[in-house]
Design a protein around this motif. Structure first.
Motif, short mmCIF file in Angstrom:
data_model
loop_
_atom_site.label_atom_id
_atom_site.label_comp_id
_atom_site.label_asym_id
_atom_site.label_seq_id
_atom_site.Cartn_x
_atom_site.Cartn_y
_atom_site.Cartn_z
N HIS A 98 0.81 -1.22 0.00
CA HIS A 98 0.00 0.00 0.00
C HIS A 98 0.84 1.26 0.00
O HIS A 98 0.36 2.32 -0.40
N ILE A 99 2.09 1.18 0.44
CA ILE A 99 2.96 2.36 0.35
C ILE A 99 4.17 2.09 -0.55
O ILE A 99 5.07 2.91 -0.66
N SER A 129 7.81 11.39 5.30
CA SER A 129 6.51 12.03 5.42
C SER A 129 5.81 11.59 6.71
O SER A 129 6.18 10.60 7.35
N GLN A 130 4.75 12.32 7.08
CA GLN A 130 3.99 11.95 8.26
C GLN A 130 3.32 10.59 8.07
O GLN A 130 3.26 9.78 9.00
N ASP A 131 2.84 10.34 6.87
CA ASP A 131 2.21 9.05 6.58
C ASP A 131 3.22 7.92 6.75
O ASP A 131 2.91 6.87 7.34
N TYR A 132 4.44 8.12 6.24
CA TYR A 132 5.49 7.12 6.39
C TYR A 132 5.83 6.91 7.86
O TYR A 132 5.97 5.77 8.33
N GLU A 134 3.96 7.30 10.47
CA GLU A 134 2.89 6.56 11.14
C GLU A 134 2.92 5.07 10.77
O GLU A 134 2.68 4.20 11.63
N HIS A 135 3.20 4.77 9.51
CA HIS A 135 3.30 3.37 9.10
C HIS A 135 4.46 2.68 9.83
O HIS A 135 4.33 1.52 10.26
N THR A 152 6.74 12.46 14.35
CA THR A 152 6.78 13.60 13.43
C THR A 152 7.50 13.23 12.14
O THR A 152 8.67 12.83 12.16
N GLY A 153 6.79 13.37 11.02
CA GLY A 153 7.39 13.25 9.70
C GLY A 153 7.56 14.63 9.11
O GLY A 153 6.58 15.35 8.92
N GLY A 156 7.74 15.56 2.72
CA GLY A 156 6.55 15.33 1.92
C GLY A 156 6.90 15.45 0.45
O GLY A 156 8.06 15.63 0.08
#
Length: 251
Positions: A98-99, A129-132, A134-135, A152-153, A156
């Motif tokens: 998914h990523i 990134s913030q998404d990365y 969190e994953h 904290t990411g 972006g």
């Protein structure tokens, strides 16, 4: 010199350990900000703030497209099969469609986080990134019991797919005002240019061939050699020893 975590009082160096070093502070005055109420509350609980980097410190990631050769694909498939019988929390290699990433957790990272969480409030700061971020937290701490601080990411991607991010990291947001006691573990000293006195620099974890190429290094990667760091005597075990001594020096 071996690092101790920066405290309001004068620090003394410790005996050097392999692969770990402290950077000298770049501040000319040496003046520390006052202890904030939030930091005082943390100290009252016998905790120090610990800021951890992700990439090449706790783990190593490569995009699916960066795994280029048939040999790399075969080795990753074999390693995935060998870990299939393990409990999910014990697996170190993860393919995340998914990523679009392969992520390899550094050996010993689970023990490191569990034992560090007993002494520190753990925060994550990454140039990803913030998404990365969190994953990766989900892989490292799926129950969210260990990484209790900020995640904290800083980076972006713009509309053209180009990476955008700052050149340096800072103790800001939830970490603002914790400079007198914060400890930072990162593989890259330059991104913490203003926090040399807080920083512990560790050896980079470069599992994937693409990561060695990223840093201009020749020779085979850990994946290609079909070997890995020791979970008991590797980099994170060494770093944990440094952190424990620093904590005991304060409390």
């Amino acid at each position: 010199q071996q690092p101790q975590q920066q405290q309001p009082q004068q620090q003394q160096p410790q005996q050097q350990q392999p692969g770990v070093k402290q950077q000298r502070s770049n501040t000319s005055s040496g003046t520390l900000p006052p202890v904030t109420p939030a930091l005082r509350e943390l100290l009252n609980r016998r905790r120090l703030p610990l800021v951890l980097d992700l990439d090449h410190t706790l783990l190593n990631s490569a995009t699916l497209s960066e795994v280029e050769t048939d040999k790399e694909h075969a080795l990753l498939k074999a390693l995935t099969r060998s870990e299939a019988a393990l409990e999910p929390a014990a697996r170190l290699l993860h393919r995340m469609e998914h990523i679009g990433m392969w992520t390899k957790l550094r050996p010993g990272v689970g023990r490191f986080l569990r034992q560090a969480a007993a002494l520190f409030e753990i925060h994550i700061s990454t140039m990803g990134s913030q998404d990365y971020a969190e994953h990766m937290r989900g892989l490292l701490d799926p129950t969210r019991e260990l990484i209790r601080g900020s995640v904290t990411g800083l980076g972006g991607y713009d509309e053209f797919g180009s990476y955008q991010g700052p050149a340096t990291k800072r103790l800001s947001g939830a970490l603002a005002g914790c400079e007198p006691a914060a400890v930072i573990l990162d593989d890259t000293a330059g991104v913490w240019a203003d926090y040399g006195g807080n920083l512990i620099v560790c050896e980079r974890y470069l599992f994937f061939p693409s990561s060695r190429r990223q840093f201009g290094l020749s020779g085979p990667s850990l994946l290609t050699c079909q070997r890995d760091e020791s979970s008991d005597q590797g980099m994170l075990a060494t770093a944990l020893g440094v952190l424990r001594r620093g904590h005991s020096g304060v409390f």
